[in-house]
Design an enzyme around this catalytic site. Structure first.
Site, short mmCIF file in Angstrom:
data_model
loop_
_atom_site.label_atom_id
_atom_site.label_comp_id
_atom_site.label_asym_id
_atom_site.label_seq_id
_atom_site.Cartn_x
_atom_site.Cartn_y
_atom_site.Cartn_z
N GLY A 58 4.24 -4.16 3.39
CA GLY A 58 4.51 -5.52 3.10
C GLY A 58 4.28 -6.48 3.98
N PRO A 88 10.02 -4.00 -0.71
CA PRO A 88 10.91 -3.84 0.11
C PRO A 88 10.48 -3.57 1.54
CG PRO A 88 10.86 -2.25 -1.47
CD PRO A 88 9.77 -3.14 -1.76
N LYS A 95 0.77 -1.00 -0.01
CA LYS A 95 -0.07 -0.18 0.17
C LYS A 95 0.88 1.25 0.04
CE LYS A 95 0.90 1.21 4.40
NZ LYS A 95 1.84 2.27 5.11
N ASP A 132 -1.97 -1.88 10.30
CA ASP A 132 -2.29 -1.74 8.88
C ASP A 132 -3.05 -3.01 8.17
OD1 ASP A 132 -1.40 0.79 8.56
OD2 ASP A 132 0.61 0.22 8.03
O1 C5P Z 1 0.56 -1.54 14.86
P1 C5P Z 1 1.91 -1.84 14.17
O2 C5P Z 1 2.59 -2.93 14.65
O3 C5P Z 1 2.08 -1.67 12.82
O4 C5P Z 1 2.66 -0.61 14.82
C1 C5P Z 1 4.11 -0.33 15.10
C2 C5P Z 1 4.41 0.68 16.15
O5 C5P Z 1 4.22 1.87 15.50
C3 C5P Z 1 3.61 0.54 17.41
O6 C5P Z 1 4.26 0.04 18.31
C4 C5P Z 1 3.75 2.10 17.68
O7 C5P Z 1 5.06 2.41 17.98
C5 C5P Z 1 3.66 2.91 16.41
N1 C5P Z 1 2.08 3.14 16.12
C6 C5P Z 1 1.67 4.34 16.60
N2 C5P Z 1 0.35 4.61 16.24
C7 C5P Z 1 -0.37 4.24 15.05
C8 C5P Z 1 0.20 2.71 14.58
C9 C5P Z 1 1.48 2.56 14.89
O8 C5P Z 1 2.15 5.02 17.33
N3 C5P Z 1 -1.60 4.29 14.81
#
Ligand code: C5P
Length: 280
Positions: free
Chosen positions: A96, A89, A8, A131
């Site tokens: 990904g 990537p 995306k 995501d």
């Molecule tokens: O949900 P995901 O594992 O993709 O998120 C990775 C990190 O990105 C989270 O641990 C957080 O630190 C940050 N994040 C955030 N707010 C979001 C999505 C992600 O702070 N809405």
């Protein structure tokens, strides 16, 4: 079963504030692109995972975590083998890993006769990452909350695009921390984009694209700024960071101009690929 796990890009990414759960409140318009990983699923006596990139062959891989969550929920007696051919990537801000997780959840559910209802599948997706629900939807959407609250956007125009990435590697949690420390004014690109899409105003839509992380990556990964400038020089209508970077996308009036831009960026030593955004 052979499946494509589509990456995306974030056409917009507004950060509205931090939340008590440690995440950030987002408002982002995301669209799938044709750049994808390939996943093969087969029923098997035990859960087996393999990948063309050996550093990704671990229990932590989102494919394995998605499969374990699926089997724990569906309570099947047979498991599956999963082969991931990684083309997108990583880590790059292209979703990904999230796309792979969504693809495994959805693929296993189909392979085993849909034991899990669609609504429940979205809840499992949200457990795996912010995501993953968007990737499960697989259509342009406004993503709010952590990113898991989806409103599908019908009639979103599609674009010829280039995705490029340099050598910098950025970690999402660190990017959010850097954003918090920077004290930047909030943006409302998503609202402007939705209004432009509603009015069918293509040039207003293009003018509304943006990403709240750009002032951060301009400093922490100046290559991203260079790539954006290069894309605009090569005829991109707009060029922005995707996710928390370091990948950059450009959108173009024609596939030909986009392909020429991808070739020029490759010659400069960047990973660059022509693709298209996906509508519905
Ligand atoms: O949900 P995901 O594992 O993709 O998120 C990775 C990190 O990105 C989270 O641990 C957080 O630190 C940050 N994040 C955030 N707010 C979001 C999505 C992600 O702070 N809405």
């Amino acid at each position: 079963m052979k499946l494509n796990a589509y990456a995306k890009i974030n056409l917009t990414l507004d950060i509205l504030g931090s939340r008590p759960d440690g995440f950030h409140e987002l408002s982002s318009v995301m669209v799938p692109v044709t750049l994808c990983d390939n996943i093969t699923l087969e029923k098997s006596e035990e859960l087996v995972f393999d990948c063309n990139i050996k550093e990704l062959c671990s229990e932590d891989n989102l494919c394995v975590r998605a499969a374990k969550l699926f089997f724990a929920t569906a309570e099947t007696e047979v498991y599956a083998s999963i082969y991931l051919e990684k083309n997108v990537p990583f880590p790059a801000g292209l979703g990904g890993g999230s796309a792979d997780a969504a693809c495994v959840l959805d693929g296993l559910n189909r392979l085993f006769g849909e034991p899990i209802e669609r609504e429940k599948l979205f809840l499992l997706a949200a457990e795996l990452g912010s995501d993953v629900p968007f990737c499960l939807l697989g259509a342009p959407a406004l993503c709010e909350g952590r990113g898991e609250l989806l409103t599908e956007i019908k009639g979103m125009p599609t674009f010829d695009a280039v995705i490029a990435i340099g050598k910098a590697r950025l970690k999402t949690p660190e990017m959010f921390r850097a954003y918090d420390s920077a004290g930047l004014p909030p943006r409302s690109d998503s609202k402007r984009l939705l209004a432009a899409a509603e009015a069918n105003d293509r040039s207003a839509l293009i003018a509304s694209l943006g990403n709240a992380f750009e002032p951060i990556t301009d400093v922490l990964a100046p290559e991203t700024k260079l790539i954006r400038a290069e894309m605009l020089k090569s005829g991109a209508l707009a060029s922005h960071l995707s996710g928390s970077g370091p990948s950059v996308y450009g959108i173009f009036e024609s596939g030909e101009i986009a392909k020429e831009c991808a070739e020029a960026l490759k010659k400069m030593g960047y990973f660059a690929v022509y693709c298209q955004t996906v509508g519905r």
